[in-house]
Motif scaffolding. Structure first.
Motif, short mmCIF file in Angstrom:
data_model
loop_
_atom_site.label_atom_id
_atom_site.label_comp_id
_atom_site.label_asym_id
_atom_site.label_seq_id
_atom_site.Cartn_x
_atom_site.Cartn_y
_atom_site.Cartn_z
N ALA A 17 0.82 -1.21 0.00
CA ALA A 17 0.00 0.00 0.00
C ALA A 17 0.85 1.26 0.00
O ALA A 17 0.47 2.29 -0.58
CB ALA A 17 -0.93 -0.01 1.21
N ALA A 18 2.04 1.19 0.60
CA ALA A 18 2.92 2.37 0.68
C ALA A 18 3.35 2.86 -0.70
O ALA A 18 3.66 4.04 -0.87
CB ALA A 18 4.15 2.03 1.51
N ALA A 19 3.37 1.97 -1.68
CA ALA A 19 3.79 2.35 -3.03
C ALA A 19 2.85 3.37 -3.64
O ALA A 19 3.24 4.12 -4.54
CB ALA A 19 3.89 1.12 -3.92
N PHE A 20 1.63 3.43 -3.17
CA PHE A 20 0.62 4.29 -3.78
C PHE A 20 0.36 5.55 -2.96
O PHE A 20 -0.60 6.28 -3.22
CB PHE A 20 -0.67 3.50 -3.97
CG PHE A 20 -0.49 2.33 -4.90
CD1 PHE A 20 -0.65 2.48 -6.26
CD2 PHE A 20 -0.13 1.08 -4.40
CE1 PHE A 20 -0.47 1.41 -7.13
CE2 PHE A 20 0.06 0.00 -5.25
CZ PHE A 20 -0.10 0.17 -6.62
N LYS A 21 1.21 5.79 -1.97
CA LYS A 21 1.09 7.00 -1.17
C LYS A 21 2.08 8.05 -1.66
O LYS A 21 3.22 7.72 -1.98
CB LYS A 21 1.36 6.69 0.31
CG LYS A 21 0.32 5.76 0.93
CD LYS A 21 0.63 5.49 2.39
CE LYS A 21 -0.43 4.58 3.02
NZ LYS A 21 -0.12 4.27 4.44
N PRO A 22 1.66 9.33 -1.77
CA PRO A 22 2.57 10.39 -2.23
C PRO A 22 3.81 10.48 -1.35
O PRO A 22 3.73 10.33 -0.12
CB PRO A 22 1.72 11.66 -2.11
CG PRO A 22 0.31 11.18 -2.18
CD PRO A 22 0.30 9.83 -1.50
N ASN A 23 4.96 10.71 -1.99
CA ASN A 23 6.23 10.80 -1.28
C ASN A 23 6.75 12.23 -1.38
O ASN A 23 7.45 12.59 -2.34
CB ASN A 23 7.23 9.81 -1.88
CG ASN A 23 8.58 9.86 -1.18
OD1 ASN A 23 8.71 10.48 -0.13
ND2 ASN A 23 9.58 9.24 -1.78
N ALA A 24 6.40 13.05 -0.41
CA ALA A 24 6.77 14.46 -0.43
C ALA A 24 8.25 14.69 -0.17
O ALA A 24 8.75 15.81 -0.35
CB ALA A 24 5.95 15.23 0.60
N ASN A 25 8.98 13.65 0.23
CA ASN A 25 10.41 13.80 0.50
C ASN A 25 11.17 14.26 -0.75
O ASN A 25 12.23 14.89 -0.65
CB ASN A 25 11.01 12.49 1.00
CG ASN A 25 10.49 12.10 2.37
OD1 ASN A 25 10.08 12.98 3.15
ND2 ASN A 25 10.49 10.82 2.68
#
Length: 359
Positions: A17-25
């Motif tokens: 599921a983490a793959a589909f969360k925006p990565n603001a870093n």
């Protein structure tokens, strides 16, 4: 061939599921590179005071700034696909700032890249495909024949083309939409038509981008030396880096009616430093399957593709991709055959075997 949807049914459940969360870093990386560009322009303000014999010392900074231009595009690319910033307003503002350095209005990018290229990849309606040999002999087709890597290109013109083809690509679509906005414009590979409101927005964005570039030139005091080393050279190097990826992404692939990313796209084996710097853009088949996922997970998608579709997945060393580009002509005669502008050559697309096996 297999449609993108069919691949997603197999691969999507295997991704976390983490793959589909925006990565603001990744915004931090964008900020660093904008600071690098600002630092380069600040140093360049005093280049007119340098002795001519010492100007070469600025060249490494020009190269670093060129890489920052590449990073600006790829950062904006990820943002426009929604994999970095979730809030639409901030996504637009940050994408505008990053794309401004590439003379690309974000509304134009979204219309050409997100809405057309990704839905009709290497199809007849793809605005980013190569020209058909049967298309009218327009200035756009003439420039591709002259500057794009191919078996018949002049090496001096290739160097010039690598630095300027991004500008040509952008100029073609801007003028096609702002001046005509019709589906019969023939100097682009495939025209893109937008709504009147988007057309107006693109025009406003282009004016704002022009003012930003004018501001940069003014900050450089309109000094010829500063403009050459801190503006023209970094932009040319950055545009060349961007075009290198674009050429290898699809230009070795056949045209397809079915949007099959394993047939119409290529992934590259790149030195890891470039994957780190450029947000895994070399994982291009993976990107076309999952445009909006966090690009840190593209290596995992690649592992899954190699496990489930080893015979149809296109993965090639970057050096071999460039060699093939330089050994093949750059016009489509038909879906699987490449030829030159005068239709004298006949070369099967290097990755057309996938089409023959799957049809």
């Amino acid at each position: 061939m297999i449609s993108q949807t069919e691949y997603l049914k197999v691969i999507r459940p295997l991704l976390p599921a983490a793959a589909f969360k925006p990565n603001a870093n990744k915004l931090f990386i964008l900020a660093i590179n904008l600071l690098i560009l600002g630092l380069g322009w600040t140093i360049a303000r005093d280049l007119d005071r340098w002795d001519l014999g010492w100007l070469w010392l600025y060249l490494p900074l020009s190269l670093i700034m060129g890489n920052s231009i590449v990073i600006c595009l790829f950062a904006a690319h990820d943002m426009m696909h929604g994999s970095t910033v979730e809030q639409p307003r901030w996504r637009y503002v940050l994408s505008f700032l990053a794309l401004a350095l590439l003379w690309m209005p974000p509304t134009l990018w979204k219309s050409v890249h997100n809405h057309k290229h990704h839905t009709e990849t290497n199809a007849i309606g793809d605005p980013d495909r190569m020209y058909l040999v049967g298309q009218n002999d327009t200035w756009g087709k003439w420039i591709q024949n002259l500057f794009v890597p191919s078996s018949g290109v002049n090496y001096a013109l290739l160097v010039l083309g690598m630095a300027t083809s991004w500008v040509v690509h952008t100029f073609r679509h801007i003028t096609s939409i702002l001046l005509f906005n019709r589906d019969d414009v023939d100097y682009v590979p495939a025209p893109v038509v937008v709504s009147p409101r988007k057309r107006q927005t693109i025009a406003i964005e282009l004016v704002a981008i022009s003012l930003i570039h004018l501001g940069i030139l003014a900050y450089l005091k309109f000094s010829i030396i500063a403009i050459l080393l801190a503006y023209i050279l970094p932009l040319g190097l950055g545009y060349a880096g961007v075009m290198f990826y674009i050429y290898t992404n699809h230009f070795l692939c056949p045209m397809t009616d079915v949007n099959d990313p394993l047939v119409n796209s290529v992934s590259l084996r790149m030195p890891k430093i470039f994957d780190l710097l450029h947000f895994n853009f070399s994982y291009h088949t993976e990107h076309h399957l999952f445009p909006s996922i966090n690009s840190d997970y593209y290596p995992l998608v690649q592992e899954l593709l190699q496990a489930h579709y080893p015979d149809s997945y296109n993965l090639i060393p970057v050096g071999e991709a460039w060699r093939l580009l330089m050994a093949t002509p750059r016009h489509y005669r038909d879906e699987t055959t490449l030829t030159d502008k005068l239709d004298r050559e006949s070369v099967i697309c290097p990755f057309a075997v996938s089409v023959k096996e799957l049809v």
